[in-house]
Design a protein around this motif. Structure first.
Motif, PDB file in Angstrom:
ATOM      1  N   ALA A  12      19.506  78.115 -36.062  1.00 31.53           N
ATOM      2  CA  ALA A  12      19.376  78.617 -34.692  1.00 31.53           C
ATOM      3  C   ALA A  12      19.921  80.032 -34.568  1.00 31.53           C
ATOM      4  N   THR A  16      15.409  86.426 -35.725  1.00 31.24           N
ATOM      5  CA  THR A  16      13.968  86.330 -35.893  1.00 31.24           C
ATOM      6  C   THR A  16      13.494  87.460 -36.806  1.00 31.24           C
ATOM      7  N   ASP A 103      12.538  85.062 -29.669  1.00 25.82           N
ATOM      8  CA  ASP A 103      12.538  83.691 -29.150  1.00 25.82           C
ATOM      9  C   ASP A 103      12.358  83.659 -27.634  1.00 25.82           C
ATOM     10  N   GLY A 104      11.384  82.887 -27.190  1.00 26.21           N
ATOM     11  CA  GLY A 104      11.195  82.663 -25.762  1.00 26.21           C
ATOM     12  C   GLY A 104      10.351  83.685 -25.046  1.00 26.21           C
ATOM     13  N   ASN A 214      17.970  86.426 -23.670  1.00 24.41           N
ATOM     14  CA  ASN A 214      17.671  86.640 -25.088  1.00 24.41           C
ATOM     15  C   ASN A 214      18.681  87.618 -25.686  1.00 24.41           C
ATOM     16  N   GLU A 216      18.945  88.798 -28.702  1.00 28.99           N
ATOM     17  CA  GLU A 216      18.353  89.825 -29.561  1.00 28.99           C
ATOM     18  C   GLU A 216      17.823  90.984 -28.726  1.00 28.99           C
TER      19      GLU A 216
END
Length: 240
Positions: A12, A16, A103-104, A214, A216
């Motif tokens: 997790a 990415t 992500d997302g 997020n 990142e």
């Protein structure tokens, strides 16, 4: 069970691939980092516009400004108009498209043969009153579709900033041509035997709200975030 939980936690936390690719581009271009903090209080859209907007005195900060808007809209204190390598990195279409790999983040890359006609169809089909990051032609901006027509957010003018109707230049097609630098014609390459190849153009869309929380994205904004005294904006600047 504990080993499986630890493996899941490690997976997790693994960055990415898109994040790693963008950071690699940032490092190659020696972009300095300026940490982004959370806003003390949420800002209204008008407050964000007043905070970010101004006459653009860089080579063209449309993309990084749009990302800055997304950051503020999602509770992060970030400003732009840094220019230089920061502006360059976040203007590259290859890097812009990689944000969809965080992500997302929700959105799409649509390839169109007719850049203007294809983009018009996409914008008209958007959900009402939802904000999107749009990159097409030679420009990037926050846009929204409303019951009264589509609008784009101007943040680079030395005269007037804020939500602008997409028929500002007479029609949505003209606005895409004149403000976004989109082409009306199809780009073709003649091949042997009388055949032709049509070059498709990407239309990048990302939902503003999907960036919320997020980590990142927050980290990447540190390479956009600009101290007040170093923001290259003012009355002498203009839209680009």
């Amino acid at each position: 069970m504990r080993a499986a939980q630890k493996a899941a936690q490690k997976a997790a936390k693994e960055p990415t691939q898109s994040f790693k690719d963008i950071v690699e581009s940032i490092q190659k271009n020696n972009v300095e980092y300026n940490a982004v903090k959370a806003l003390h209080d949420p800002l209204t859209v008008q407050q964000i516009i007043e905070k970010l907007a101004g006459g653009d005195m860089t080579k063209g900060s449309c993309s990084s400004l749009a990302f800055s808007y997304i950051g503020n809209k999602n509770g992060l204190d970030v400003t732009d108009f840094r220019g230089g390598n920061s502006q360059y990195v976040f203007s590259l279409n290859s890097n812009i498209q990689k944000f969809l790999g965080l992500d997302g983040v929700k959105g799409s890359i649509t390839k169109v043969k007719k850049e203007i006609a294809g983009t018009v169809d996409i914008i008209k089909g958007l959900e009402y009153n939802k904000e999107y990051y749009l990159a097409v032609g030679k420009h990037a901006a926050i846009i929204r579709n409303t019951e009264h027509g589509a609008e784009y957010l101007e943040l680079q003018s030395g005269i007037q900033n804020g939500w602008m109707p997409f028929d500002r230049y007479g029609s949505m097609s003209n606005t895409l041509a004149k403000r976004f630098g989109c082409r009306k014609t199809v780009d073709k390459l003649k091949l042997g035997g009388g055949a032709t190849m049509v070059f498709e153009k990407p239309v990048v869309l990302m939902e503003v709200d999907s960036f919320k929380g997020n980590s990142e994205f927050s980290e990447l904004l540190g390479y956009i975030n600009t101290a007040t005294g170093k923001q290259r904006k003012g009355a002498a600047g203009s839209v680009k």
